[in-house]
Design a protein around this motif. Sequence first.
Motif, PDB file in Angstrom:
ATOM      1  N   SER A 167      52.549  -0.526 -20.117  1.00  0.00           N
ATOM      2  CA  SER A 167      51.946   0.796 -19.938  1.00  0.00           C
ATOM      3  C   SER A 167      53.014   1.848 -20.164  1.00  0.00           C
ATOM      4  O   SER A 167      54.148   1.706 -19.713  1.00  0.00           O
ATOM      5  CB  SER A 167      51.351   0.958 -18.540  1.00  0.00           C
ATOM      6  N   LEU A 168      52.645   2.872 -20.902  1.00  0.00           N
ATOM      7  CA  LEU A 168      53.590   3.938 -21.225  1.00  0.00           C
ATOM      8  C   LEU A 168      53.422   5.133 -20.311  1.00  0.00           C
ATOM      9  O   LEU A 168      54.051   6.165 -20.515  1.00  0.00           O
ATOM     10  CB  LEU A 168      53.392   4.376 -22.677  1.00  0.00           C
ATOM     11  N   GLY A 169      52.516   5.008 -19.325  1.00  0.00           N
ATOM     12  CA  GLY A 169      52.313   6.141 -18.438  1.00  0.00           C
ATOM     13  C   GLY A 169      51.590   7.285 -19.120  1.00  0.00           C
ATOM     14  O   GLY A 169      50.995   7.113 -20.192  1.00  0.00           O
ATOM     15  N   CYS A 170      51.656   8.435 -18.513  1.00  0.00           N
ATOM     16  CA  CYS A 170      50.965   9.591 -19.082  1.00  0.00           C
ATOM     17  C   CYS A 170      51.822  10.833 -18.846  1.00  0.00           C
ATOM     18  O   CYS A 170      52.924  10.750 -18.321  1.00  0.00           O
ATOM     19  CB  CYS A 170      49.590   9.758 -18.434  1.00  0.00           C
ATOM     20  N   ALA A 171      51.271  11.963 -19.208  1.00  0.00           N
ATOM     21  CA  ALA A 171      52.025  13.217 -19.074  1.00  0.00           C
ATOM     22  C   ALA A 171      52.421  13.479 -17.623  1.00  0.00           C
ATOM     23  O   ALA A 171      53.407  14.163 -17.363  1.00  0.00           O
ATOM     24  CB  ALA A 171      51.200  14.377 -19.614  1.00  0.00           C
ATOM     25  N   ALA A 172      51.662  12.913 -16.707  1.00  0.00           N
ATOM     26  CA  ALA A 172      51.959  13.165 -15.292  1.00  0.00           C
ATOM     27  C   ALA A 172      53.167  12.370 -14.804  1.00  0.00           C
ATOM     28  O   ALA A 172      54.000  12.882 -14.067  1.00  0.00           O
ATOM     29  CB  ALA A 172      50.730  12.820 -14.441  1.00  0.00           C
ATOM     30  N   CYS A 173      53.258  11.105 -15.211  1.00  0.00           N
ATOM     31  CA  CYS A 173      54.330  10.277 -14.649  1.00  0.00           C
ATOM     32  C   CYS A 173      55.515  10.066 -15.588  1.00  0.00           C
ATOM     33  O   CYS A 173      56.554   9.581 -15.166  1.00  0.00           O
ATOM     34  CB  CYS A 173      53.758   8.928 -14.191  1.00  0.00           C
ATOM     35  N   ARG A 174      55.359  10.400 -16.830  1.00  0.00           N
ATOM     36  CA  ARG A 174      56.457  10.088 -17.740  1.00  0.00           C
ATOM     37  C   ARG A 174      57.712  10.932 -17.532  1.00  0.00           C
ATOM     38  O   ARG A 174      58.823  10.413 -17.642  1.00  0.00           O
ATOM     39  CB  ARG A 174      56.013  10.150 -19.199  1.00  0.00           C
ATOM     40  N   LEU A 181      65.413   7.156 -16.368  1.00  0.00           N
ATOM     41  CA  LEU A 181      65.967   6.407 -17.496  1.00  0.00           C
ATOM     42  C   LEU A 181      67.251   7.044 -17.998  1.00  0.00           C
ATOM     43  O   LEU A 181      68.270   6.371 -18.203  1.00  0.00           O
ATOM     44  CB  LEU A 181      64.928   6.331 -18.621  1.00  0.00           C
ATOM     45  N   MET A 182      67.203   8.363 -18.171  1.00  0.00           N
ATOM     46  CA  MET A 182      68.367   9.059 -18.706  1.00  0.00           C
ATOM     47  C   MET A 182      69.550   8.931 -17.749  1.00  0.00           C
ATOM     48  O   MET A 182      70.686   8.741 -18.189  1.00  0.00           O
ATOM     49  CB  MET A 182      68.033  10.539 -18.935  1.00  0.00           C
ATOM     50  N   GLY A 183      69.268   9.010 -16.461  1.00  0.00           N
ATOM     51  CA  GLY A 183      70.334   8.844 -15.482  1.00  0.00           C
ATOM     52  C   GLY A 183      71.005   7.490 -15.634  1.00  0.00           C
ATOM     53  O   GLY A 183      72.236   7.385 -15.650  1.00  0.00           O
ATOM     54  N   TYR A 184      70.188   6.488 -15.789  1.00  0.00           N
ATOM     55  CA  TYR A 184      70.703   5.126 -15.951  1.00  0.00           C
ATOM     56  C   TYR A 184      71.535   5.004 -17.220  1.00  0.00           C
ATOM     57  O   TYR A 184      72.627   4.430 -17.219  1.00  0.00           O
ATOM     58  CB  TYR A 184      69.521   4.160 -15.995  1.00  0.00           C
ATOM     59  N   ASP A 220      69.871  -4.840 -18.133  1.00  0.00           N
ATOM     60  CA  ASP A 220      69.300  -5.814 -17.210  1.00  0.00           C
ATOM     61  C   ASP A 220      68.393  -5.177 -16.162  1.00  0.00           C
ATOM     62  O   ASP A 220      67.285  -5.623 -15.935  1.00  0.00           O
ATOM     63  CB  ASP A 220      70.422  -6.588 -16.506  1.00  0.00           C
ATOM     64  N   ASP A 221      68.892  -4.152 -15.516  1.00  0.00           N
ATOM     65  CA  ASP A 221      68.083  -3.552 -14.459  1.00  0.00           C
ATOM     66  C   ASP A 221      67.718  -2.111 -14.798  1.00  0.00           C
ATOM     67  O   ASP A 221      67.724  -1.230 -13.959  1.00  0.00           O
ATOM     68  CB  ASP A 221      68.814  -3.634 -13.118  1.00  0.00           C
ATOM     69  N   VAL A 222      67.456  -1.888 -16.064  1.00  0.00           N
ATOM     70  CA  VAL A 222      67.045  -0.563 -16.518  1.00  0.00           C
ATOM     71  C   VAL A 222      65.700  -0.200 -15.860  1.00  0.00           C
ATOM     72  O   VAL A 222      64.866  -1.071 -15.648  1.00  0.00           O
ATOM     73  CB  VAL A 222      66.932  -0.534 -18.064  1.00  0.00           C
ATOM     74  N   PRO A 223      65.510   1.036 -15.496  1.00  0.00           N
ATOM     75  CA  PRO A 223      64.217   1.438 -14.932  1.00  0.00           C
ATOM     76  C   PRO A 223      63.082   1.174 -15.934  1.00  0.00           C
ATOM     77  O   PRO A 223      63.253   1.407 -17.122  1.00  0.00           O
ATOM     78  CB  PRO A 223      64.366   2.955 -14.713  1.00  0.00           C
ATOM     79  N   GLU A 224      61.988   0.659 -15.424  1.00  0.00           N
ATOM     80  CA  GLU A 224      60.868   0.345 -16.308  1.00  0.00           C
ATOM     81  C   GLU A 224      59.695   1.259 -16.015  1.00  0.00           C
ATOM     82  O   GLU A 224      59.389   1.553 -14.858  1.00  0.00           O
ATOM     83  CB  GLU A 224      60.463  -1.125 -16.111  1.00  0.00           C
ATOM     84  N   MET A 225      59.032   1.656 -17.084  1.00  0.00           N
ATOM     85  CA  MET A 225      57.898   2.571 -16.936  1.00  0.00           C
ATOM     86  C   MET A 225      56.845   1.990 -15.991  1.00  0.00           C
ATOM     87  O   MET A 225      56.276   2.698 -15.160  1.00  0.00           O
ATOM     88  CB  MET A 225      57.288   2.840 -18.315  1.00  0.00           C
ATOM     89  N   ASP A 248      40.002 -14.475 -19.701  1.00  0.00           N
ATOM     90  CA  ASP A 248      40.839 -15.600 -20.125  1.00  0.00           C
ATOM     91  C   ASP A 248      41.686 -15.292 -21.350  1.00  0.00           C
ATOM     92  O   ASP A 248      41.850 -16.145 -22.234  1.00  0.00           O
ATOM     93  CB  ASP A 248      39.983 -16.839 -20.422  1.00  0.00           C
ATOM     94  N   VAL A 249      42.165 -14.093 -21.415  1.00  0.00           N
ATOM     95  CA  VAL A 249      43.065 -13.739 -22.517  1.00  0.00           C
ATOM     96  C   VAL A 249      44.498 -13.837 -22.010  1.00  0.00           C
ATOM     97  O   VAL A 249      44.886 -13.075 -21.125  1.00  0.00           O
ATOM     98  CB  VAL A 249      42.785 -12.309 -23.019  1.00  0.00           C
ATOM     99  N   PRO A 250      45.270 -14.778 -22.528  1.00  0.00           N
ATOM    100  CA  PRO A 250      46.643 -14.925 -22.046  1.00  0.00           C
ATOM    101  C   PRO A 250      47.506 -13.751 -22.493  1.00  0.00           C
ATOM    102  O   PRO A 250      47.408 -13.300 -23.629  1.00  0.00           O
ATOM    103  CB  PRO A 250      47.113 -16.230 -22.704  1.00  0.00           C
ATOM    104  N   TYR A 251      48.336 -13.261 -21.573  1.00  0.00           N
ATOM    105  CA  TYR A 251      49.196 -12.132 -21.919  1.00  0.00           C
ATOM    106  C   TYR A 251      50.478 -12.220 -21.121  1.00  0.00           C
ATOM    107  O   TYR A 251      50.606 -13.020 -20.193  1.00  0.00           O
ATOM    108  CB  TYR A 251      48.485 -10.812 -21.609  1.00  0.00           C
ATOM    109  N   GLN A 252      51.368 -11.351 -21.510  1.00  0.00           N
ATOM    110  CA  GLN A 252      52.649 -11.303 -20.842  1.00  0.00           C
ATOM    111  C   GLN A 252      53.016  -9.842 -20.760  1.00  0.00           C
ATOM    112  O   GLN A 252      52.779  -9.098 -21.727  1.00  0.00           O
ATOM    113  CB  GLN A 252      53.649 -12.032 -21.731  1.00  0.00           C
ATOM    114  N   ILE A 253      53.572  -9.433 -19.662  1.00  0.00           N
ATOM    115  CA  ILE A 253      53.990  -8.036 -19.579  1.00  0.00           C
ATOM    116  C   ILE A 253      55.374  -7.910 -20.192  1.00  0.00           C
ATOM    117  O   ILE A 253      56.270  -8.685 -19.880  1.00  0.00           O
ATOM    118  CB  ILE A 253      54.005  -7.544 -18.121  1.00  0.00           C
ATOM    119  N   ASN A 254      55.507  -6.982 -21.090  1.00  0.00           N
ATOM    120  CA  ASN A 254      56.800  -6.730 -21.707  1.00  0.00           C
ATOM    121  C   ASN A 254      57.117  -5.257 -21.550  1.00  0.00           C
ATOM    122  O   ASN A 254      56.632  -4.414 -22.298  1.00  0.00           O
ATOM    123  CB  ASN A 254      56.772  -7.127 -23.188  1.00  0.00           C
ATOM    124  N   ALA A 255      57.951  -4.969 -20.571  1.00  0.00           N
ATOM    125  CA  ALA A 255      58.244  -3.574 -20.247  1.00  0.00           C
ATOM    126  C   ALA A 255      59.056  -2.904 -21.346  1.00  0.00           C
ATOM    127  O   ALA A 255      59.283  -1.698 -21.309  1.00  0.00           O
ATOM    128  CB  ALA A 255      58.997  -3.498 -18.923  1.00  0.00           C
TER     129      ALA A 255
END
Length: 420
Positions: A167-174, A181-184, A220-225, A248-255
């Motif tokens: 999920s890329l978030g939206c204008a409210a949370c991005r 992220l920039m701080g990191y 490794d521990d970068v903040p994820e959206m 039953d759709v197999p998926y994987q979360i990839n941040a």
Amino acid sequence: MAAKNLQSIRGIHDGLVTEVRLWQRVEAAARKTFGRYAFSEVRLPILEPSELFVRSIGEATDIVSKEMYAFTDQGGDHICLRPEGTAGATRAYLQAGLTRSGTQRWFYIGPMFRRERPQKGRLRQFQQIGVEMFGAQGPLEDAEILAMAHAFLSELNISGLQLEINSLGCAACRPAYHDALMGYLHARTDHLCATCNDRMNTNPMRILDCKNTQCQTQLDDVPEMVKHLCNDCEQHFSGLKSGLQALDVPYQINARIVRGLDYYNRTAFEIVTDQLGAQGTVLAGGRYDGLVSQLGGPPTAAIGFAAGLERLGMLLAEQDASHADTGLVEIAVVAIGESVLQYSMQRAAQLRNDGFNVVHCGGGNAKRQFKTADREGARFVVIIGEDEMRQGCVSLKTMATGKQQQVSNKDLNAAINLEQ
RNA sequence: GUGGACGUAGCUCAAUUGGUAGAGCCCCGGCUUGUGAUGCCGGUGGUCGCGGGUUCGAAUCCCGUCGUCCACCCCA
């Protein structure tokens, strides 16, 4: 090497018989599957105003700034070969005044153009199968469209594919995430590659999918959206996940899945393979709730994806080469003797009317004709000489077994079906 | 756009330290003028990607160019 100065343009390849057969299988699977989900085909222009992509994809992107085939036509209009399909589909949706006509479910198949450096699975003219759904905002639609993509690829029986979502978030949370992220990243600029340092200014989220292993070790521990989503986005994302589970759709979360363009929000996904070298993305898409309004329409939720036809074809070719060359020719007609030539042509025409794929071997030398029949991959040879013509029959030879029999004209179709 | 590999018959490839090219497959013909895929015999086909340069002489060395492939980049 035949024609020396008459070659196709770099990175623009001919689709010859073998490839087209593969593509047609992909297209057939798409039409069938998308139809089941009530998506309808649209055919959209290949030429569009350049402005369309500047305003949708954005001037800063590689696609627009250096890969577009853009030119001024004889009338002074700035036009280009479309580099992708979503912008044109959105333009068409608006132009047709469909914003108050409920959900639109579209798909299209056609060529796109980007002036990139050619590589395996990357061409300057390539074909995409695209899907766009306008006016659907819930996670249910996201789950269904992903299930549709999954069903489409399952129909093709390609193995080794992996669905990854984010999920890329939206204008409210991005914005808040962006700060985190920039701080990191700022703390580690020294350890990031030059490209990534550039990306800090242009598009920091892109750093997440940098291929440089050194960069990756820094992340490794970068903040994820996904861990910074607002309430609405969080609910949407969990709705999507539970929908996929229910289906039953197999998926994987990839941040680390990101999108370069501003109008993308919330759901982003890719279906990837490890069999195509560096060009592993076979299908990719996401939600772009911001695009319709960005192009001048009312706020309208939308989601879509695009799949690379050539890439899918390559996977098919690698996986089952056997499937590629099933004989087109069912029957070859061999005419023995000048006097039966015209009659044999009529018999060939009749067999075509009866629904068979037929080649006429051209008459003349019998051996040559049989050789032709063999090379064409004909399953049967219908032999017609003077005797057969007089008696109203043919000699039917089954090539695989060598078996040959005399069959009267009226029993021929039945005899062939018996032999199949 | 950057970096690397490659470019010889229709196809897949070969040609020792530079001496104007070969094989297999394909194609065509014959052995059998009513019979293929297996056999035997023969044949067609190359301005060695293109253009310069070095050399008595270049497929072979150098430069450029076009193209293919691979990676970066980007993305389907």
